[in-house]
Design an enzyme around this catalytic site. Structure first.
Site, PDB file in Angstrom:
ATOM      1  CG  PHE A 103      51.743  38.624  42.947  1.00 13.36           C
ATOM      2  CD1 PHE A 103      52.118  37.477  43.568  1.00 13.36           C
ATOM      3  CD2 PHE A 103      52.214  39.763  42.292  1.00 13.36           C
ATOM      4  CE1 PHE A 103      53.738  37.640  43.418  1.00 13.36           C
ATOM      5  CE2 PHE A 103      53.772  39.790  42.151  1.00 13.36           C
ATOM      6  CZ  PHE A 103      54.566  38.401  42.574  1.00 13.36           C
ATOM      7  CB  THR A 129      43.263  41.156  39.726  1.00 15.65           C
ATOM      8  OG1 THR A 129      43.613  42.261  40.805  1.00 15.65           O
ATOM      9  CG2 THR A 129      42.826  42.048  38.399  1.00 15.65           C
ATOM     10  CG  LEU A 164      37.087  50.226  55.148  1.00 11.79           C
ATOM     11  CD1 LEU A 164      36.270  49.174  55.146  1.00 11.79           C
ATOM     12  CD2 LEU A 164      38.430  50.001  54.606  1.00 11.79           C
ATOM     13  CG  LEU A 210      49.718  46.540  48.164  1.00 15.43           C
ATOM     14  CD1 LEU A 210      49.864  47.081  49.811  1.00 15.43           C
ATOM     15  CD2 LEU A 210      49.934  45.218  48.321  1.00 15.43           C
ATOM     16  CB  SER A 242      45.315  49.678  42.210  1.00 20.45           C
ATOM     17  OG  SER A 242      45.757  49.974  40.829  1.00 20.45           O
ATOM     18  CE1 TYR A 282      48.747  49.979  38.394  1.00 23.56           C
ATOM     19  CE2 TYR A 282      50.919  50.520  37.117  1.00 23.56           C
ATOM     20  CZ  TYR A 282      49.952  49.971  38.060  1.00 23.56           C
ATOM     21  OH  TYR A 282      50.598  49.401  39.259  1.00 23.56           O
ATOM     22  CE  LYS A 328      49.068  51.773  41.635  1.00 21.00           C
ATOM     23  NZ  LYS A 328      48.815  51.167  42.876  1.00 21.00           N
ATOM     24  NE  ARG A 355      52.337  42.844  35.580  1.00 27.26           N
ATOM     25  CZ  ARG A 355      52.523  43.329  36.525  1.00 27.26           C
ATOM     26  NH1 ARG A 355      52.431  42.676  37.737  1.00 27.26           N
ATOM     27  NH2 ARG A 355      52.971  44.461  36.664  1.00 27.26           N
TER      28      ARG A 355
HETATM   29  P1  NAD Z   1      47.096  42.214  42.042  1.00 29.00           P
HETATM   30  O1  NAD Z   1      46.152  42.474  40.901  1.00 29.00           O
HETATM   31  O2  NAD Z   1      47.486  40.770  42.208  1.00 29.00           O
HETATM   32  O3  NAD Z   1      46.491  42.756  43.524  1.00 29.00           O
HETATM   33  C1  NAD Z   1      45.599  43.969  43.218  1.00 29.00           C
HETATM   34  C2  NAD Z   1      44.427  43.644  44.508  1.00 29.00           C
HETATM   35  O4  NAD Z   1      43.698  44.640  44.608  1.00 29.00           O
HETATM   36  C3  NAD Z   1      43.510  42.529  44.030  1.00 29.00           C
HETATM   37  O5  NAD Z   1      43.313  41.626  44.953  1.00 29.00           O
HETATM   38  C4  NAD Z   1      42.455  43.111  43.473  1.00 29.00           C
HETATM   39  O6  NAD Z   1      41.007  42.395  43.703  1.00 29.00           O
HETATM   40  C5  NAD Z   1      42.277  44.340  44.393  1.00 29.00           C
HETATM   41  N1  NAD Z   1      41.560  45.430  44.248  1.00 29.00           N
HETATM   42  C6  NAD Z   1      41.453  46.022  42.813  1.00 29.00           C
HETATM   43  N2  NAD Z   1      40.579  47.025  42.715  1.00 29.00           N
HETATM   44  C7  NAD Z   1      40.132  47.055  44.048  1.00 29.00           C
HETATM   45  C8  NAD Z   1      38.965  48.139  44.554  1.00 29.00           C
HETATM   46  N3  NAD Z   1      38.537  48.916  43.715  1.00 29.00           N
HETATM   47  N4  NAD Z   1      38.629  47.620  46.135  1.00 29.00           N
HETATM   48  C9  NAD Z   1      38.996  46.723  46.752  1.00 29.00           C
HETATM   49  N5  NAD Z   1      40.261  46.041  46.073  1.00 29.00           N
HETATM   50  C10 NAD Z   1      40.393  46.059  44.849  1.00 29.00           C
HETATM   51  O7  NAD Z   1      48.338  43.081  41.982  1.00 29.00           O
HETATM   52  P2  NAD Z   1      49.635  43.103  42.685  1.00 29.00           P
HETATM   53  O8  NAD Z   1      50.668  42.652  41.476  1.00 29.00           O
HETATM   54  O9  NAD Z   1      49.661  42.369  43.843  1.00 29.00           O
HETATM   55  O10 NAD Z   1      49.790  44.748  42.936  1.00 29.00           O
HETATM   56  C11 NAD Z   1      49.633  45.048  44.347  1.00 29.00           C
HETATM   57  C12 NAD Z   1      49.760  46.445  44.194  1.00 29.00           C
HETATM   58  O11 NAD Z   1      51.291  46.887  43.858  1.00 29.00           O
HETATM   59  C13 NAD Z   1      49.081  47.353  43.287  1.00 29.00           C
HETATM   60  O12 NAD Z   1      48.780  48.602  43.774  1.00 29.00           O
HETATM   61  C14 NAD Z   1      49.980  47.621  42.052  1.00 29.00           C
HETATM   62  O13 NAD Z   1      49.815  48.839  41.328  1.00 29.00           O
HETATM   63  C15 NAD Z   1      51.528  47.643  42.992  1.00 29.00           C
HETATM   64  N6  NAD Z   1      52.576  47.293  41.986  1.00 29.00           N
HETATM   65  C16 NAD Z   1      52.657  46.069  41.800  1.00 29.00           C
HETATM   66  C17 NAD Z   1      53.814  45.903  40.437  1.00 29.00           C
HETATM   67  C18 NAD Z   1      53.984  44.248  40.319  1.00 29.00           C
HETATM   68  O14 NAD Z   1      54.912  44.049  39.490  1.00 29.00           O
HETATM   69  N7  NAD Z   1      53.248  43.349  40.763  1.00 29.00           N
HETATM   70  C19 NAD Z   1      54.599  46.766  40.546  1.00 29.00           C
HETATM   71  C20 NAD Z   1      54.302  48.230  40.473  1.00 29.00           C
HETATM   72  C21 NAD Z   1      53.252  48.347  41.613  1.00 29.00           C
HETATM   73  N1  UDP Z   2      56.303  41.478  26.846  1.00 31.12           N
HETATM   74  C1  UDP Z   2      56.599  40.761  25.770  1.00 31.12           C
HETATM   75  N2  UDP Z   2      55.879  39.652  25.649  1.00 31.12           N
HETATM   76  C2  UDP Z   2      54.828  39.254  26.502  1.00 31.12           C
HETATM   77  C3  UDP Z   2      54.560  40.218  27.586  1.00 31.12           C
HETATM   78  C4  UDP Z   2      55.197  41.441  27.685  1.00 31.12           C
HETATM   79  O1  UDP Z   2      57.642  40.741  25.021  1.00 31.12           O
HETATM   80  O2  UDP Z   2      54.278  38.172  26.111  1.00 31.12           O
HETATM   81  C5  UDP Z   2      57.149  42.570  27.048  1.00 31.12           C
HETATM   82  C6  UDP Z   2      56.288  44.168  27.194  1.00 31.12           C
HETATM   83  O3  UDP Z   2      56.258  44.614  25.917  1.00 31.12           O
HETATM   84  C7  UDP Z   2      57.278  44.855  28.061  1.00 31.12           C
HETATM   85  C8  UDP Z   2      57.897  43.766  29.069  1.00 31.12           C
HETATM   86  O4  UDP Z   2      57.570  42.750  28.302  1.00 31.12           O
HETATM   87  O5  UDP Z   2      58.134  45.421  27.252  1.00 31.12           O
HETATM   88  C9  UDP Z   2      57.091  43.703  30.345  1.00 31.12           C
HETATM   89  O6  UDP Z   2      55.608  43.703  30.147  1.00 31.12           O
HETATM   90  P1  UDP Z   2      54.868  43.464  31.539  1.00 31.12           P
HETATM   91  O7  UDP Z   2      53.465  43.577  31.008  1.00 31.12           O
HETATM   92  O8  UDP Z   2      55.475  42.345  32.084  1.00 31.12           O
HETATM   93  O9  UDP Z   2      55.069  44.815  32.476  1.00 31.12           O
HETATM   94  P2  UDP Z   2      55.247  46.409  32.163  1.00 31.12           P
HETATM   95  O10 UDP Z   2      56.455  46.455  32.878  1.00 31.12           O
HETATM   96  O11 UDP Z   2      55.137  46.757  30.908  1.00 31.12           O
HETATM   97  O12 UDP Z   2      54.291  46.974  33.250  1.00 31.12           O
HETATM   98  N1  UDP Z   3      36.729  58.126  54.987  1.00 30.90           N
HETATM   99  C1  UDP Z   3      36.455  56.872  55.091  1.00 30.90           C
HETATM  100  N2  UDP Z   3      36.665  56.221  56.343  1.00 30.90           N
HETATM  101  C2  UDP Z   3      37.082  56.836  57.550  1.00 30.90           C
HETATM  102  C3  UDP Z   3      36.956  58.578  57.491  1.00 30.90           C
HETATM  103  C4  UDP Z   3      36.982  59.050  56.040  1.00 30.90           C
HETATM  104  O1  UDP Z   3      36.039  55.814  54.166  1.00 30.90           O
HETATM  105  O2  UDP Z   3      37.142  56.457  58.625  1.00 30.90           O
HETATM  106  C5  UDP Z   3      36.243  58.852  53.531  1.00 30.90           C
HETATM  107  C6  UDP Z   3      35.274  59.880  53.648  1.00 30.90           C
HETATM  108  O3  UDP Z   3      34.152  59.097  53.494  1.00 30.90           O
HETATM  109  C7  UDP Z   3      35.625  60.944  52.750  1.00 30.90           C
HETATM  110  C8  UDP Z   3      37.128  60.477  52.468  1.00 30.90           C
HETATM  111  O4  UDP Z   3      37.558  59.484  53.288  1.00 30.90           O
HETATM  112  O5  UDP Z   3      35.027  60.733  51.456  1.00 30.90           O
HETATM  113  C9  UDP Z   3      37.912  61.660  52.704  1.00 30.90           C
HETATM  114  O6  UDP Z   3      37.809  61.832  54.081  1.00 30.90           O
HETATM  115  P1  UDP Z   3      38.080  63.104  54.622  1.00 30.90           P
HETATM  116  O7  UDP Z   3      37.849  63.442  56.304  1.00 30.90           O
HETATM  117  O8  UDP Z   3      39.590  63.780  54.325  1.00 30.90           O
HETATM  118  O9  UDP Z   3      37.336  64.158  53.822  1.00 30.90           O
HETATM  119  P2  UDP Z   3      35.810  64.828  54.132  1.00 30.90           P
HETATM  120  O10 UDP Z   3      35.083  63.582  54.571  1.00 30.90           O
HETATM  121  O11 UDP Z   3      35.978  66.022  54.927  1.00 30.90           O
HETATM  122  O12 UDP Z   3      35.359  65.007  52.866  1.00 30.90           O
END
Ligand code: NAD
Ligand code: UDP
Ligand code: UDP
Length: 343
Positions: free
Chosen positions: A38, A62, A88, A98, A100, A170, A174, A211
């Site tokens: 997103f 996602t 990578l 991003l 996660s 989560y 983070k 959400r």
């Molecule tokens: P999203 O789920 O739409 O996007 C997350 C993306 O990460 C997805 O495309 C998913 O496929 C990818 N992904 C997940 N795990 C992965 C992995 N192991 N390797 C590669 N790709 C992976 O969520 P979003 O709302 O777009 O959130 C993006 C970022 O912003 C996240 O890190 C989230 O924690 C952070 N964030 C979002 C919000 C919000 O309200 N949307 C709030 C706080 C923080």
């Molecule tokens: N919530 C709700 N009804 C729903 C979904 C969420 O009342 O159908 C509430 C939830 O309990 C929270 C707030 O809305 O208090 C925001 O929830 P969301 O999952 O969007 O995000 P969060 O801020 O909790 O990560």
């Molecule tokens: N790494 C990666 N891409 C790069 C360089 C590193 O994915 O271009 C990964 C690497 O495989 C390692 C991690 O990042 O697992 C952390 O790298 P760093 O050099 O800090 O640690 P080290 O390789 O010495 O464990």
């Protein structure tokens, strides 16, 4: 065959949105992990239009190809299917990290994987940044404050997180991601930026991510009951996605290295929010209270003094405008899924 090949050569190229021309000194190679999600896909659009080269890495847990399909085949764009838990090796100038899952049902689906993505994934991103000397922006979250005892939340607040609750994979993931960033900054001189993102909404958010924004809009559009969890007195502050993207780009460009809250400080109770959506969508839906969520943060509102001072940033899009755009996106998506079911 020759004729077929000739027809390929003469076929009209795909049309893309106009991108700015940047000379090689100003054009950056920018990696966006989670760029098919997103928020990531909106960041892709902004950076592409500015004329940069954008590489998206996503495992599509996602995220969806559809979110970035309008750039597929563009010479400045690349989409790589890769799980960031694995190393990578590419050459880039900047990284927006991003990747996660972000919504509670998604990150609770496989908590161990959520932790791996936010720890091992972030280590890989920081290791990559270290090797190629790239600047990294980490997408952290207001969840690092947990169920806060300080209101509104400034970046200096250390948080109130249950380390073994259902949200811990989560929240703590983070928090480690932030810790890793500052450890790499100190030890390896990696340039890090940390955005603590508050609740964000807009087009391309998942329809079924459970959400509050998507649930309430879908329920209202389908004339179903709008489900408020608990008594509805808990609060949230909602920011529109284009404001977030502007904030992230400003943070990346700034020299400010401490965490920065990016969110909209306009706060409402979830009960009020249900009323707003019901009114904007129209229709006969009724609002009902249901079971409260475990460990649900009771109040959340960003203190954005830092972002104002150091990034000269603040949200611009009013809630009603943002919600109208989101409702219209959801309406189209519903019509689209109905068409799929018919065919
Ligand atoms: P999203 O789920 O739409 O996007 C997350 C993306 O990460 C997805 O495309 C998913 O496929 C990818 N992904 C997940 N795990 C992965 C992995 N192991 N390797 C590669 N790709 C992976 O969520 P979003 O709302 O777009 O959130 C993006 C970022 O912003 C996240 O890190 C989230 O924690 C952070 N964030 C979002 C919000 C919000 O309200 N949307 C709030 C706080 C923080
Ligand atoms: N919530 C709700 N009804 C729903 C979904 C969420 O009342 O159908 C509430 C939830 O309990 C929270 C707030 O809305 O208090 C925001 O929830 P969301 O999952 O969007 O995000 P969060 O801020 O909790 O990560
Ligand atoms: N790494 C990666 N891409 C790069 C360089 C590193 O994915 O271009 C990964 C690497 O495989 C390692 C991690 O990042 O697992 C952390 O790298 P760093 O050099 O800090 O640690 P080290 O390789 O010495 O464990």
């Amino acid at each position: 065959l020759e004729e077929q090949i000739r027809s390929l050569q003469s076929s009209t190229p795909r049309k893309y949105a106009k991108v700015k021309y940047l000379n090689y000194k100003n054009r950056k190679r920018i990696l966006i992990t989670g760029g098919a999600g997103f928020v990531g896909s909106h960041l892709v659009d902004n950076l592409m239009v500015q004329g940069h080269e954008v590489i998206v890495v996503d495992n599509f847990f996602t995220g969806r190809k559809r979110n970035v399909e309008h750039w597929l085949g563009h010479e400045n764009f690349e989409l790589i299917h890769h799980d960031i838990v694995n190393p990578l090796f590419i050459e880039i100038d900047e990284i927006y990290h991003l990747a996660s899952p972000a919504s509670p049902p998604h990150y609770m689906y496989n908590p161990v994987k959520t932790i791996k993505t936010n720890t091992m994934g972030t280590i890989n991103v920081l290791g990559l940044a270290k090797r190629v000397m790239a600047k990294v922006l980490i997408a952290s979250t207001s969840e690092v404050y947990g169920d806060p005892t300080v209101h509104p939340q400034p970046e200096t607040y250390w948080g109130h997180v249950n380390p073994i609750g259902p949200r811990a994979c989560y929240d703590e993931g983070k928090r480690v991601s932030e810790t890793l960033s500052y450890a790499y900054a100190k030890q390896e001189k990696v340039q890090v930026r940390v955005a603590r993102i508050f609740n964000t909404y807009g087009p391309r958010m998942h329809m079924n991510d459970g959400r509050v924004v998507s649930n309430f809009i879908l329920q209202a559009l389908r004339n179903e009951t709008i489900t408020v969890y608990g008594n509805g007195k808990q609060t949230r502050s909602f920011q529109y996605v284009s404001d977030l993207v502007d904030g992230m780009i400003a943070l990346m460009a700034s020299n400010y290295t401490q965490p920065v809250n990016l969110g909209n400080p306009v706060e409402q109770t979830i009960g009020e929010f249900a009323e707003i959506i019901k009114q904007l969508v129209g229709g006969p839906s009724v609002i009902k209270q249901s079971k409260a969520m475990e460990d649900d943060p009771q109040r959340r509102k960003p203190d954005i003094t830092r972002a104002r001072q150091f990034l000269h940033w603040e949200p611009k899009v009013p809630l009603e405008t943002g919600l109208q755009r989101t409702i219209s996106y959801f309406r189209n998506e519903l019509a689209r899924s109905d068409r799929f079911q018919e065919s």
